[in-house]
Design a protein around this motif. Sequence first.
Motif, PDB file in Angstrom:
ATOM      1  N   ALA A  80      23.458  47.407  19.441  1.00  0.00           N
ATOM      2  CA  ALA A  80      22.740  46.414  18.645  1.00  0.00           C
ATOM      3  C   ALA A  80      21.574  47.021  17.881  1.00  0.00           C
ATOM      4  O   ALA A  80      21.300  46.647  16.737  1.00  0.00           O
ATOM      5  N   THR A  81      20.867  47.972  18.500  1.00  0.00           N
ATOM      6  CA  THR A  81      19.668  48.556  17.909  1.00  0.00           C
ATOM      7  C   THR A  81      19.712  50.065  18.048  1.00  0.00           C
ATOM      8  O   THR A  81      20.139  50.593  19.081  1.00  0.00           O
ATOM      9  N   LEU A  82      19.271  50.755  17.010  1.00  0.00           N
ATOM     10  CA  LEU A  82      19.195  52.215  17.022  1.00  0.00           C
ATOM     11  C   LEU A  82      17.770  52.635  17.333  1.00  0.00           C
ATOM     12  O   LEU A  82      16.823  52.212  16.660  1.00  0.00           O
ATOM     13  N   HIS A  83      17.604  53.478  18.353  1.00  0.00           N
ATOM     14  CA  HIS A  83      16.296  53.998  18.747  1.00  0.00           C
ATOM     15  C   HIS A  83      16.291  55.502  18.502  1.00  0.00           C
ATOM     16  O   HIS A  83      17.275  56.183  18.806  1.00  0.00           O
ATOM     17  N   LEU A  84      15.171  56.031  17.996  1.00  0.00           N
ATOM     18  CA  LEU A  84      15.081  57.449  17.665  1.00  0.00           C
ATOM     19  C   LEU A  84      14.083  58.169  18.554  1.00  0.00           C
ATOM     20  O   LEU A  84      13.007  57.644  18.864  1.00  0.00           O
ATOM     21  N   GLY A  85      14.426  59.398  18.933  1.00  0.00           N
ATOM     22  CA  GLY A  85      13.489  60.292  19.598  1.00  0.00           C
ATOM     23  C   GLY A  85      12.801  59.682  20.799  1.00  0.00           C
ATOM     24  O   GLY A  85      13.436  59.142  21.709  1.00  0.00           O
ATOM     25  N   ARG A  86      11.479  59.759  20.801  1.00  0.00           N
ATOM     26  CA  ARG A  86      10.691  59.293  21.945  1.00  0.00           C
ATOM     27  C   ARG A  86      10.705  57.775  22.089  1.00  0.00           C
ATOM     28  O   ARG A  86      10.188  57.236  23.076  1.00  0.00           O
ATOM     29  N   GLU A  87      11.282  57.073  21.118  1.00  0.00           N
ATOM     30  CA  GLU A  87      11.405  55.623  21.231  1.00  0.00           C
ATOM     31  C   GLU A  87      12.614  55.206  22.066  1.00  0.00           C
ATOM     32  O   GLU A  87      12.790  54.017  22.371  1.00  0.00           O
ATOM     33  N   ILE A  88      13.451  56.169  22.469  1.00  0.00           N
ATOM     34  CA  ILE A  88      14.637  55.849  23.269  1.00  0.00           C
ATOM     35  C   ILE A  88      14.179  55.326  24.636  1.00  0.00           C
ATOM     36  O   ILE A  88      13.449  56.008  25.356  1.00  0.00           O
ATOM     37  N   PRO A  89      14.607  54.114  25.013  1.00  0.00           N
ATOM     38  CA  PRO A  89      14.085  53.488  26.237  1.00  0.00           C
ATOM     39  C   PRO A  89      14.844  53.821  27.515  1.00  0.00           C
ATOM     40  O   PRO A  89      14.441  53.388  28.590  1.00  0.00           O
ATOM     41  N   VAL A  90      15.934  54.576  27.408  1.00  0.00           N
ATOM     42  CA  VAL A  90      16.762  54.872  28.586  1.00  0.00           C
ATOM     43  C   VAL A  90      17.070  56.359  28.655  1.00  0.00           C
ATOM     44  O   VAL A  90      16.931  57.089  27.671  1.00  0.00           O
ATOM     45  N   GLY A  91      17.503  56.806  29.806  1.00  0.00           N
ATOM     46  CA  GLY A  91      17.881  58.201  29.977  1.00  0.00           C
ATOM     47  C   GLY A  91      19.306  58.456  29.549  1.00  0.00           C
ATOM     48  O   GLY A  91      20.137  57.549  29.488  1.00  0.00           O
ATOM     49  N   LYS A  92      19.603  59.727  29.239  1.00  0.00           N
ATOM     50  CA  LYS A  92      20.959  60.093  28.841  1.00  0.00           C
ATOM     51  C   LYS A  92      21.951  59.743  29.946  1.00  0.00           C
ATOM     52  O   LYS A  92      21.673  59.934  31.124  1.00  0.00           O
TER      53      LYS A  92
END
Length: 289
Positions: A80-92
Amino acid sequence: MTLPFEDTLVGYPSGETENSTTVLHCERLPDGRLAVLLERSCVHPVDAGWPDQGADRAVLRVAGAELPVLDCVVGATDGATLHLGREIPVGKGTEGWAFVVVHLLAGDAVIAEGDQAEAVVDPGHRRRISSGHTGCHLASLALNRALADRWKKDTRPDGLGHPDFDGVAIDVSLIGENGSTDTYRLGKSLRRKGFVTDGFVDGLAAVEAQVNASLAEWMATGASVRIDRDGDRLTDRRYWGLELPGHTVRIPCGGTHPSSLSELGSARVELSTADVDGTTVLTMATFVG
């Protein structure tokens, strides 16, 4: 537009510098740039968790036009939403999330979902950065070897069996063209783990000489370098492998590398220390070529 539900297929671990692919998603960011996701990419992105190696220099070729890649970063989406870099809210590896290579283009770039594109990396820049990254790993092993007798407690070993000073004490690592800069904090935390700092500064010249002697020894072998990987997706585990005589070294690594030490030409380090708020900080500058 629909965001992808699978991690990006990546070709840069195998040395790929060109690939044909399909544009999966285009999204305009608040700063005006265009975020472009491809089905497959040979462009190395900056990782949010450990941004030691920067982005490749690259272009996307679409319908006869050449679109410069201004930056390339790791992103993540839940569809639904694209998050970039340090804005990523979850771990790989988080279930329900795809981790993707995000190519950032100028806002006026003409490109759309479904387009056929060719990603093309500057091979000279890639080669110099890759040499710098292998030099960085090699120098860290040599530094661990030179400092092995400064531990009074057992600590985790590196790929050659020496106490992993680099892994325990590293603060910042930056990979550059034909070199790298690594900084280490020799503070209370490191001393509690058993590292002896007494006399370290006074003995720095001897440590530097030992590191450079190890580098000369290993460089003379022209040992092969490889990237072992569990798969071709962005989040699949990858390892830097070095085939020294009698030793195979493996270090977790998501970067790019040459195929042998002979491609580096030569390698050496310069060590220096500084006092930062009462803590000794060691800097190791590595030079190859």
